[in-house]
Design a protein around this motif. Structure first.
Motif, PDB file in Angstrom:
ATOM      1  N   LYS A  54       0.843  -1.198   0.000  1.00  0.00           N
ATOM      2  CA  LYS A  54       0.000   0.000   0.000  1.00  0.00           C
ATOM      3  C   LYS A  54       0.870   1.236   0.000  1.00  0.00           C
ATOM      4  O   LYS A  54       2.002   1.224   0.501  1.00  0.00           O
ATOM      5  CB  LYS A  54      -0.894   0.008   1.232  1.00  0.00           C
ATOM      6  CG  LYS A  54      -0.155  -0.102   2.541  1.00  0.00           C
ATOM      7  CD  LYS A  54      -0.908   0.510   3.690  1.00  0.00           C
ATOM      8  CE  LYS A  54      -0.951   2.028   3.630  1.00  0.00           C
ATOM      9  NZ  LYS A  54      -1.559   2.637   4.807  1.00  0.00           N
ATOM     10  N   LEU A  55       0.318   2.293  -0.571  1.00  0.00           N
ATOM     11  CA  LEU A  55       1.050   3.561  -0.580  1.00  0.00           C
ATOM     12  C   LEU A  55       0.389   4.551   0.361  1.00  0.00           C
ATOM     13  O   LEU A  55      -0.837   4.525   0.563  1.00  0.00           O
ATOM     14  CB  LEU A  55       1.065   4.165  -1.987  1.00  0.00           C
ATOM     15  CG  LEU A  55       2.000   3.457  -2.959  1.00  0.00           C
ATOM     16  CD1 LEU A  55       1.234   2.478  -3.803  1.00  0.00           C
ATOM     17  CD2 LEU A  55       2.712   4.463  -3.813  1.00  0.00           C
ATOM     18  N   GLY A  56       1.182   5.437   0.902  1.00  0.00           N
ATOM     19  CA  GLY A  56       0.682   6.544   1.705  1.00  0.00           C
ATOM     20  C   GLY A  56       1.359   7.823   1.269  1.00  0.00           C
ATOM     21  O   GLY A  56       2.369   7.796   0.545  1.00  0.00           O
ATOM     22  N   PHE A  57       0.802   8.940   1.712  1.00  0.00           N
ATOM     23  CA  PHE A  57       1.315  10.277   1.348  1.00  0.00           C
ATOM     24  C   PHE A  57       1.323  10.462  -0.167  1.00  0.00           C
ATOM     25  O   PHE A  57       2.285  10.966  -0.735  1.00  0.00           O
ATOM     26  CB  PHE A  57       2.716  10.513   1.924  1.00  0.00           C
ATOM     27  CG  PHE A  57       2.785  10.449   3.421  1.00  0.00           C
ATOM     28  CD1 PHE A  57       1.638  10.570   4.196  1.00  0.00           C
ATOM     29  CD2 PHE A  57       3.991  10.282   4.076  1.00  0.00           C
ATOM     30  CE1 PHE A  57       1.697  10.509   5.586  1.00  0.00           C
ATOM     31  CE2 PHE A  57       4.063  10.225   5.466  1.00  0.00           C
ATOM     32  CZ  PHE A  57       2.901  10.328   6.220  1.00  0.00           C
ATOM     33  N   LYS A  62      -0.619  16.310   1.518  1.00  0.00           N
ATOM     34  CA  LYS A  62      -0.084  15.529   2.639  1.00  0.00           C
ATOM     35  C   LYS A  62       1.449  15.553   2.609  1.00  0.00           C
ATOM     36  O   LYS A  62       2.109  15.652   3.649  1.00  0.00           O
ATOM     37  CB  LYS A  62      -0.621  14.097   2.550  1.00  0.00           C
ATOM     38  CG  LYS A  62      -0.324  13.246   3.739  1.00  0.00           C
ATOM     39  CD  LYS A  62      -1.192  13.591   4.927  1.00  0.00           C
ATOM     40  CE  LYS A  62      -0.772  12.762   6.148  1.00  0.00           C
ATOM     41  NZ  LYS A  62      -1.693  12.875   7.254  1.00  0.00           N
ATOM     42  N   ILE A  72       5.271   6.803   0.824  1.00  0.00           N
ATOM     43  CA  ILE A  72       5.685   5.730   1.726  1.00  0.00           C
ATOM     44  C   ILE A  72       4.973   4.444   1.311  1.00  0.00           C
ATOM     45  O   ILE A  72       3.876   4.484   0.755  1.00  0.00           O
ATOM     46  CB  ILE A  72       5.403   6.079   3.206  1.00  0.00           C
ATOM     47  CG1 ILE A  72       3.918   6.414   3.446  1.00  0.00           C
ATOM     48  CG2 ILE A  72       6.285   7.232   3.648  1.00  0.00           C
ATOM     49  CD1 ILE A  72       3.568   6.665   4.910  1.00  0.00           C
ATOM     50  N   GLU A 123      -9.539   1.055   2.628  1.00  0.00           N
ATOM     51  CA  GLU A 123      -8.449   0.706   3.538  1.00  0.00           C
ATOM     52  C   GLU A 123      -8.798   1.159   4.950  1.00  0.00           C
ATOM     53  O   GLU A 123      -9.318   2.259   5.138  1.00  0.00           O
ATOM     54  CB  GLU A 123      -7.119   1.354   3.133  1.00  0.00           C
ATOM     55  CG  GLU A 123      -6.032   0.826   4.066  1.00  0.00           C
ATOM     56  CD  GLU A 123      -4.667   1.472   3.977  1.00  0.00           C
ATOM     57  OE1 GLU A 123      -4.493   2.476   3.265  1.00  0.00           O
ATOM     58  OE2 GLU A 123      -3.774   0.974   4.687  1.00  0.00           O
ATOM     59  N   ILE A 125      -7.030   2.259   8.210  1.00  0.00           N
ATOM     60  CA  ILE A 125      -5.734   2.600   8.808  1.00  0.00           C
ATOM     61  C   ILE A 125      -5.922   2.734  10.312  1.00  0.00           C
ATOM     62  O   ILE A 125      -7.002   3.108  10.793  1.00  0.00           O
ATOM     63  CB  ILE A 125      -5.109   3.885   8.197  1.00  0.00           C
ATOM     64  CG1 ILE A 125      -6.062   5.077   8.289  1.00  0.00           C
ATOM     65  CG2 ILE A 125      -4.666   3.639   6.784  1.00  0.00           C
ATOM     66  CD1 ILE A 125      -5.389   6.409   7.952  1.00  0.00           C
ATOM     67  N   PHE A 132      -2.622   9.131  17.050  1.00  0.00           N
ATOM     68  CA  PHE A 132      -2.359   9.158  15.599  1.00  0.00           C
ATOM     69  C   PHE A 132      -1.269  10.189  15.277  1.00  0.00           C
ATOM     70  O   PHE A 132      -1.251  10.768  14.196  1.00  0.00           O
ATOM     71  CB  PHE A 132      -3.646   9.524  14.827  1.00  0.00           C
ATOM     72  CG  PHE A 132      -4.071   8.474  13.822  1.00  0.00           C
ATOM     73  CD1 PHE A 132      -3.397   8.327  12.627  1.00  0.00           C
ATOM     74  CD2 PHE A 132      -5.137   7.626  14.071  1.00  0.00           C
ATOM     75  CE1 PHE A 132      -3.778   7.378  11.694  1.00  0.00           C
ATOM     76  CE2 PHE A 132      -5.538   6.658  13.153  1.00  0.00           C
ATOM     77  CZ  PHE A 132      -4.852   6.534  11.959  1.00  0.00           C
ATOM     78  N   PHE A 134       2.721  11.079  14.667  1.00  0.00           N
ATOM     79  CA  PHE A 134       3.962  10.381  14.328  1.00  0.00           C
ATOM     80  C   PHE A 134       4.793  11.251  13.399  1.00  0.00           C
ATOM     81  O   PHE A 134       4.294  12.180  12.773  1.00  0.00           O
ATOM     82  CB  PHE A 134       3.656   9.048  13.638  1.00  0.00           C
ATOM     83  CG  PHE A 134       2.534   9.145  12.621  1.00  0.00           C
ATOM     84  CD1 PHE A 134       2.701   9.800  11.419  1.00  0.00           C
ATOM     85  CD2 PHE A 134       1.289   8.582  12.892  1.00  0.00           C
ATOM     86  CE1 PHE A 134       1.665   9.889  10.494  1.00  0.00           C
ATOM     87  CE2 PHE A 134       0.248   8.677  11.980  1.00  0.00           C
ATOM     88  CZ  PHE A 134       0.432   9.332  10.775  1.00  0.00           C
ATOM     89  N   VAL A 139       5.964   6.504  10.976  1.00  0.00           N
ATOM     90  CA  VAL A 139       4.834   5.865  10.287  1.00  0.00           C
ATOM     91  C   VAL A 139       5.318   4.801   9.301  1.00  0.00           C
ATOM     92  O   VAL A 139       4.654   3.784   9.092  1.00  0.00           O
ATOM     93  CB  VAL A 139       3.899   6.925   9.644  1.00  0.00           C
ATOM     94  CG1 VAL A 139       4.513   7.566   8.431  1.00  0.00           C
ATOM     95  CG2 VAL A 139       2.555   6.313   9.291  1.00  0.00           C
ATOM     96  N   THR A 144       3.122   1.938   7.838  1.00  0.00           N
ATOM     97  CA  THR A 144       2.259   2.970   7.239  1.00  0.00           C
ATOM     98  C   THR A 144       0.805   2.868   7.726  1.00  0.00           C
ATOM     99  O   THR A 144      -0.131   3.083   6.963  1.00  0.00           O
ATOM    100  CB  THR A 144       2.317   2.943   5.694  1.00  0.00           C
ATOM    101  OG1 THR A 144       1.715   1.735   5.221  1.00  0.00           O
ATOM    102  CG2 THR A 144       3.726   3.026   5.162  1.00  0.00           C
ATOM    103  N   SER A 145       0.652   2.557   9.007  1.00  0.00           N
ATOM    104  CA  SER A 145      -0.666   2.493   9.672  1.00  0.00           C
ATOM    105  C   SER A 145      -1.595   1.429   9.078  1.00  0.00           C
ATOM    106  O   SER A 145      -2.801   1.441   9.335  1.00  0.00           O
ATOM    107  CB  SER A 145      -1.391   3.850   9.638  1.00  0.00           C
ATOM    108  OG  SER A 145      -0.611   4.888  10.158  1.00  0.00           O
ATOM    109  N   ALA A 213      -5.007   7.146  -0.673  1.00  0.00           N
ATOM    110  CA  ALA A 213      -6.352   7.641  -0.380  1.00  0.00           C
ATOM    111  C   ALA A 213      -6.757   8.741  -1.363  1.00  0.00           C
ATOM    112  O   ALA A 213      -5.963   9.617  -1.689  1.00  0.00           O
ATOM    113  CB  ALA A 213      -6.393   8.176   1.043  1.00  0.00           C
TER     114      ALA A 213
END
Ligand code: 0L1
Ligand code: MG
Length: 242
Positions: A54-57, A62, A72, A123, A125, A132, A134, A139, A144-145, A213
């Protein structure tokens, strides 16, 4: 820093006992991915298998907020598939595009050509950190939560840029567009390939890829949770987080 495996044990216990912990704060990005690798090894020791990444940011806003320029990447596991309630601390839901890899990503063909299907997804998280809160490296260390995911019906691969997105979670609704994911979720795949190569994260045939997201996350409370994305069947579940 403390040994990666010690930090991973703290985060693993926080997740399995649904108990929040303070952040670590002073990790390098390389150290943080080392902790994440150790954390996944603990899940595998407990019988889980890796089912994807999964990807974040993946939104510009963000990244600006965190003062970073690299997305991430975390790992999805069999224990997260369909997990929407038990053992969560302060869960949130995110509307996502999911890709499925039909072959290993090994650099011989563009990653987009490795994808054989696409779906809407939710998803869950759940940061293991108190409130929450960090740092960027905290993270990454905390996978990545990642906590759970639900996938809608798979469809043959198609362009999913600029599609309207709506997430309902109990009485809250948020709307957006798949363009919020790096302009087009396909760009998240390219970003994933680069980070995965740099951080030694394998991308295997059969993996699910959650591209990031499309809106802000909504707190997961009791009630109906649904993600609908133009051109896809809705994906939903009954939220019972606690
Ligand atoms: O999947 C995500 O977009 C979340 C990445 C980690 C940051 C957070 O927990 O908000
Ligand atoms: Mg996400």
């Amino acid at each position: 820093m403390r040994a990666a495996v010690n930090i991973a044990e703290i985060l693993h216990k926080a997740q399995t006992t649904a108990t929040e912990v303070p952040g670590f704060g002073d990790l390098t990005v390389a150290d943080a991915y080392e902790v994440q690798h150790a954390l996944i090894a603990l899940r595998e020791r407990d019988g889980e298998t890796v089912t994807g990444v999964k990807l974040g940011f993946t939104s510009e806003a963000k990244m600006r907020q965190m003062g970073v320029s690299e997305v991430i990447v975390g790992r999805l596991t069999s224990g997260m598939h369909g997990r929407t309630s038990e053992n969560l601390i302060h869960p949130k839901a995110e509307p996502e595009i999911a890709y499925r890899l039909g072959r290993d990503v090994d650099g011989t063909v563009p990653i987009l050509e490795c994808v054989d299907a696409v779906a809407s997804a939710i998803e869950i998280i759940d940061s293991r950190y108190r409130d929450f809160r960090f740092t960027y490296t905290d993270v990454i260390a905390d996978n990545t939560s990642a906590a759970g995911y639900v996938i809608g019906p798979w469809q043959p691969m198609t362009d999913v840029g600029d599609r309207a997105v709506r997430l309902t979670a109990g009485s809250s609704i948020v709307e957006g567009s798949t363009s919020a994911i790096l302009g087009n979720p396909a760009n998240a795949l390219t970003a994933l390939e680069e980070v995965a190569r740099k951080r030694n994260i394998p991308l295997r045939a059969g993996y699910v890829v959650l591209a990031g997201a499309a809106t802000i996350a909504l707190p997961l409370t009791e009630g109906y949770v649904e993600c609908s994305i133009d051109g896809f069947g809705p994906v939903s579940f009954e939220g019972r987080p606690r």
